[in-house]
Design an enzyme around this catalytic site. Structure first.
Site, PDB file in Angstrom:
ATOM      1  N   ASP A 118       0.820  -1.212   0.000  1.00 47.97           N
ATOM      2  CA  ASP A 118       0.000   0.000   0.000  1.00 47.97           C
ATOM      3  C   ASP A 118       0.857   1.265   0.000  1.00 47.97           C
ATOM      4  O   ASP A 118       0.726   2.115   0.886  1.00 47.97           O
ATOM      5  CB  ASP A 118      -0.927   0.038   1.238  1.00 47.97           C
ATOM      6  CG  ASP A 118      -1.730  -1.224   1.433  1.00 47.97           C
ATOM      7  OD1 ASP A 118      -2.153  -1.816   0.433  1.00 47.97           O
ATOM      8  OD2 ASP A 118      -1.937  -1.617   2.595  1.00 47.97           O
ATOM      9  N   GLU A 157     -10.917  -2.597  -3.168  1.00 50.56           N
ATOM     10  CA  GLU A 157     -10.397  -1.796  -2.063  1.00 50.56           C
ATOM     11  C   GLU A 157      -9.319  -0.855  -2.588  1.00 50.56           C
ATOM     12  O   GLU A 157      -9.088  -0.755  -3.801  1.00 50.56           O
ATOM     13  CB  GLU A 157      -9.831  -2.709  -0.962  1.00 50.56           C
ATOM     14  CG  GLU A 157      -8.688  -3.594  -1.418  1.00 50.56           C
ATOM     15  CD  GLU A 157      -8.112  -4.458  -0.291  1.00 50.56           C
ATOM     16  OE1 GLU A 157      -8.548  -4.370   0.861  1.00 50.56           O
ATOM     17  OE2 GLU A 157      -7.186  -5.247  -0.587  1.00 50.56           O
TER      18      GLU A 157
END
Ligand code: NAG
Ligand code: NAG
Ligand code: NAG
Ligand code: NAG
Ligand code: NAG
Ligand code: NAG
Ligand code: NAG
Ligand code: NAG
Length: 353
Positions: free
Chosen positions: A27, A224
């Protein structure tokens, strides 16, 4: 030409060590410091000083060499950070576990991993690890707990109308968006402990994928890691679709097939709050999304992406994590997520690498 449709480029070659950690760089959030042009790359924890905090890498050039900091980003858990600059102040938005039961939430799901998170913000004037007013409690964004979303994977944008908007969401029912105050440390109309809820205010549902994955375990709504980006008249909503990680099956952990692991999707809208559609005109609230990067060559499960309009290459780049593999014959052996980036070309209206 059929068969070449998914001929994706490899990440740009980097000098020196590719940012890569045992479980991170997951991420990534990438930003260039205004004062001296130094790049900062933050990721999800664990960090170098224990199982918390997140790794930080720095470089003078996108091409490296990259240096890993000996300090963690924060002295607490730092999940899926997103760093945003406004008026010379850097804001780090991130998720960490929160005790919803202590606020009176009785739904047992509120203590399940990922569903037990809340979103927080800290600020810094330098971007350096541990500079994020770590001596004070982080400010929580006062969003109600809901079965519909996970409070994870936040991304902030300033709309052309001057409204700060935070998107968030991880699996459950996909991607949501809320407006933030001009101070960036509160949701609009947030006060007390949990004010911003599904039933009131301006919460926007941006994207959801109803298509089921069957491999290795049936699952749906697997989108997501949204990232909002404005370019030339459109708001683009990038997100990751599929499984980011191996899945537990009995006593082992296995990857889904290459089509069902992370891949990067994009939708767009003329207004910041939606409605988002893909390049075929399909609503992104009804499983729409245009794939722009997926598993290819030795790059497995690319995702967790962000977009940066950068001076060094004179335009936008997309950056992401991926799992390196040694053979094109299937899933990687072993773990570890590496950092990669490519130029992003918006000249056709829809971004391509
Ligand atoms: C990586 O993650 C695994 C599983 O969560 C954990 O057991 C391991 O300690 C982590 N490794 C590092 C270096 O943090
Ligand atoms: C790699 O580093 C060398 C030496 O610093 C430099 O000359 C070269 O331009 C770098 N390569 C890239 C792709 O930046
Ligand atoms: C991290 O610590 C090691 C060992 O003390 C040192 O050699 C290295 O230069 C440090 N790295 C940075 C970026 O300060
Ligand atoms: C808890 O989560 C599961 C799986 O998403 C769902 O089926 C169930 O209805 C939820 N329970 C409650 C009380 O919301
Ligand atoms: C930075 O965070 C501190 C601590 O929450 C807060 O007091 C301060 O107002 C914030 N600064 C800015 C510019 O947002
Ligand atoms: C904030 O609350 C006021 C009063 O209830 C309402 O009129 C307004 O629409 C709300 N603003 C947002 C952005 O939700
Ligand atoms: C939705 O999920 C299906 C099944 O995993 C997948 O094939 C498809 O690419 C996904 N689409 C989007 C937009 O996420
Ligand atoms: C991108 O950055 C360039 C400078 O590098 C700037 O001129 C341009 O306005 C930026 N575009 C957007 C949409 O932010």
């Amino acid at each position: 030409v059929l068969g070449l449709a998914n001929a994706y480029p490899n990440p740009e070659p980097l000098n020196g060590t590719i940012p890569r950690n045992t479980n991170a760089t997951i991420d990534p959030s990438l930003i260039r410091r205004q004062s001296d042009g130094k790049l900062f790359l933050y990721g999800t924890g664990p960090g170098p000083t224990g199982n918390i905090g997140g790794y930080v890498w720095t470089a003078d050039s996108l091409y490296g060499p990259w240096t890993q900091s000996n300090d963690s980003a924060l002295s607490e858990e730092c999940d899926a950070p997103n760093i945003f600059e406004a008026d010379g102040i850097y804001y780090m938005f991130y998720a960490k576990p929160f005790d919803w039961a202590a606020l009176g939430y009785t739904n047992p799901n509120a203590s399940i991993d990922s569903h037990n998170k809340a979103l927080y913000v800290r600020n810094s004037t330098t971007l350096e690890p541990l500079s994020w007013n770590d001596d004070v409690n982080a400010t929580r964004l006062l969003i109600d707990w809901s079965q519909n979303y996970n409070q994870l994977d936040i991304s902030v944008i300033l709309s052309e109308e001057g409204q700060y908007l935070a998107s968030f969401g991880s699996y459950q029912q996909g991607i949501y968006q809320i407006p933030l105050e001009p101070t960036l440390d509160a949701v609009i109309n947030g006060s007390g402990t949990t004010q911003f809820n599904m039933n009131g205010n301006n919460i926007h549902h941006l994207a959801e994928n109803f298509t089921w994955i069957t491999d290795p375990v049936p699952n749906t709504d697997l989108i997501e890691a949204s990232f909002q980006f404005y370019w030339d008249g459109y708001y683009y909503l990038f997100f990751s679709s599929g499984h980011a990680q191996t899945q537990a099956v009995g006593s082992t952990s296995i990857w889904s097939n290459a089509g069902d692991v992370y891949k990067i999707m994009v939708c767009r809208s003329v207004t910041a709050t939606g409605s988002f559609v893909d390049s075929a005109g399909q609503s992104c609230l009804e499983s729409g999304g245009t794939e722009i990067l997926a598993t290819h060559d030795l790059i497995w499960a690319p995702g967790g992406q962000g977009v940066l309009n950068d001076t060094e290459v004179g335009g936008p780049i997309i950056y992401y994590h991926y799992v390196p593999r040694t053979s094109t014959d299937g899933a990687p052996i072993g773990g570890g997520y590496s950092f990669g980036w490519n130029k992003l070309d918006f000249s056709g209206g829809w971004p391509v690498l």
